[in-house]
Scaffold this motif. Structure first.
Motif: not given
Ligand SMILES: *[C@@H]1O[C@H](CO)[C@@H](O)[C@H](O)[C@H]1NC(C)=O
Ligand SMILES: *[C@@H]1O[C@H](CO)[C@@H](O)[C@H](O)[C@H]1NC(C)=O
Ligand SMILES: *[C@@H]1O[C@H](CO)[C@@H](O)[C@H](O)[C@H]1NC(C)=O
Ligand SMILES: *[C@@H]1O[C@H](CO)[C@@H](O)[C@H](O)[C@H]1NC(C)=O
Ligand SMILES: *[C@@H]1O[C@H](CO)[C@@H](O)[C@H](O)[C@H]1NC(C)=O
Ligand SMILES: *[C@@H]1O[C@H](CO)[C@@H](O)[C@H](O)[C@H]1NC(C)=O
Ligand SMILES: *[C@@H]1O[C@H](CO)[C@@H](O)[C@H](O)[C@H]1NC(C)=O
Ligand SMILES: *[C@@H]1O[C@H](CO)[C@@H](O)[C@H](O)[C@H]1NC(C)=O
Length: 428
Positions: A165-172, A275-282
């Motif tokens: 997904x394009x909106x995957x944030x950075x990992x720790x 799976x592009x709809x897995x984010x808190x703001x999805x």
């Protein structure tokens, strides 16, 4: 009508059974051989009726990857994994006792020809990659994993693409932890789960929105093998979903029976690809409680478009969408688009329709009700899938149906050409 035709097409799909693992130096158990444990616990062996310690990370937590080894996940692009029945069949053959047995895209080279045309179900049920934004494997719990990418045609080719997904944030700082999950069809008579854990890292991240808390996936697609011809989209879990933990002795989250395994495909609303709809703001408007009686289908915010919810209670959508989900990937994808655009078409305001269009990529075609079931009873005399398609196409009144048929035909061709390869693959 479409459902019946697609069901009949299932008989043309090839059958295989085989064991397979995700191979990469970032994985736990990379060098585990048949002798490492008191039982055969190679990464490719299926997990069934195991204790938690045995199945979680394949029991390989004591065999971690070397420091610095990560499987990169480029945001918005495919990550190519190697899935094979033996490490020798991958580019990592050097550390395999059997040496190099690579053979192109062959998942299991050198295996004797064997065929499994037994029950009329094919083995291509999809697999998934899941992630948790945690670097410490000792902290990770089953409920922490979110499935972020699906390949519904897994396992056919050694090199398997997983769209990130394009909106995957950075990992720790220490990276993320990922796992490969696969459950194959019940045609080989075994309730086989597969899990391989590995260290992963998102590269090229542009979004900072974290993943939502993953929920249990729900069975909502068409399931002709179990007598359910139509999808029930209101019964789906939308948004971040956990992997399936099924048929183990402990800590299952799925309780389906032997012959109705959960699958990483539309049956559980795991769409092919990212799976592009897995984010808190999805789902800014929330997700309605899934239920067999739920008629509101939420539309996700995918970044850049305004989200909205639309009702999918039209009979057209309900009667024609499901079948494709069960057997054919391309058809499933096409159908999904049609569902979304149908929802858009019946929404009450132009604004809603156009934002939904933006979110789904296309909304210019609508599903015409003339394609709904009951208009043409198929005859019982044996016919080939191709002839069924031809006659169906003659009656096709919408270009949507035409494009679905194109997708199905493409799939038949593709599966036929893959069939030769599948003959080489046997379980061991
Ligand atoms: C699971 O394992 C237990 C103990 O080893 C055994 O009693 C049981 O029959 C097994 N169940 C299945 C479904 O194989
Ligand atoms: C696996 O084995 C190879 C060859 O012996 C070695 O170089 C590598 O470090 C091992 N990897 C792990 C994770 O143990
Ligand atoms: C699944 O993997 C195959 C083989 O790499 C690839 O051709 C296909 O595009 C992938 N599917 C998706 C949805 O990415
Ligand atoms: C993960 O990738 C990012 C972006 O390329 C990089 O800055 C970071 O150092 C990587 N993390 C690890 C643990 O390698
Ligand atoms: C709805 O989902 C639940 C949970 O997965 C499942 O048990 C049930 O069979 C599903 N019902 C329909 C009609 O899809
Ligand atoms: C769905 O609606 C029917 C008819 O109103 C009702 O009998 C049934 O209990 C409902 N099921 C659920 C899961 O809400
Ligand atoms: C959208 O629909 C139009 C009209 O049918 C078609 O030409 C175009 O290729 C479609 N675009 C996508 C992305 O499917
Ligand atoms: C669907 O395909 C058939 C045969 O290729 C063609 O005759 C028909 O015009 C097409 N219908 C639409 C709406 O594109």
């Amino acid at each position: 009508m479409i459902a019946i035709v697609l069901l009949s097409l299932a008989a043309f799909l090839p059958l295989t059974a085989g064991h397979a693992a995700f191979w990469h130096p970032s994985m736990w158990g990379f060098n585990v051989t048949a002798q490492t444990f008191s039982y055969d616990n190679r990464p490719v062996t299926p997990l069934m009726n195991y204790t938690f310690e045995q199945w979680w990370f394949h029991g390989h937590l004591g065999y971690p990857p070397n420091a610095g080894d990560f499987f990169d996940l480029p945001a918005g692009q495919p990550a190519t994994a190697q899935i094979a029945c033996d490490k020798g069949a991958t580019t990592f053959y050097a550390s395999d006792p059997g040496g190099d047995i690579q053979d192109g895209d062959n998942v299991c080279p050198g295996s004797p020809i064997s065929e499994f045309h037994t029950t009329g179900l094919d083995d291509v049920k999809g697999c998934g990659l899941a992630i948790t934004y945690n670097s410490d494997v000792a902290d990770v719990q089953p409920g922490d994993f979110t499935v972020f990418s699906i390949n519904q045609t897994c396992v056919w080719t050694r090199f398997t693409d997983f769209q990130v997904p394009a909106r995957m944030p950075v990992c720790p700082e220490g990276g993320c932890i990922c796992a490969f999950f696969w459950i194959h069809s019940p045609d080989s008579g075994a309730e086989q789960n597969y899990m391989n854990g590995f260290r992963c890292n998102v590269t090229g991240a542009t979004s900072e929105v974290p993943l939502a808390t993953p929920q249990l996936p729900r069975r909502c697609g068409a399931d002709p093998a179990n007598g359910r011809m139509e999808a029930d989209l209101g019964n789906c879990t939308y948004g971040a979903k956990q992997p399936f933990y099924w048929f183990q002795a402990e800590r299952n989250n799925m309780f389906e029976g032997t012959y109705s395994p959960p699958f990483y495909n539309d049956l559980y609303n795991f769409k092919d690809g990212a799976q592009d709809d897995i984010f808190q703001d999805s789902y800014p408007n929330g997700i309605p409680t899934p239920s067999v009686n739920q008629t509101i289908i939420p539309t996700p915010y995918l970044g850049g478009a305004i989200s909205t919810a639309t009702s999918a209670s039209t009979s057209a959508a309900a009667s024609t969408t499901p079948a494709a989900a069960s057997t054919t990937t391309a058809a499933a994808a096409t159908t999904t688009a049609a569902v979304d655009t149908t929802a858009a078409a019946i929404s009450t305001t132009t604004a809603m329709a156009s934002t939904t269009t933006a979110a789904t990529g296309n909304g210019s075609e609508t599903l015409t009700p003339t394609t709904s079931a009951g208009t043409g009873k198929p005859t019982c005399k044996p016919r080939t899938a191709a002839s069924r398609l031809r006659s169906l196409r003659k009656r096709a009144r919408s270009s949507w149906l035409n494009s679905t048929l194109d997708a199905v035909q493409g799939n038949i061709r593709r599966h036929r050409s893959m069939h030769d390869r599948s003959k080489l693959w046997r379980p061991f």
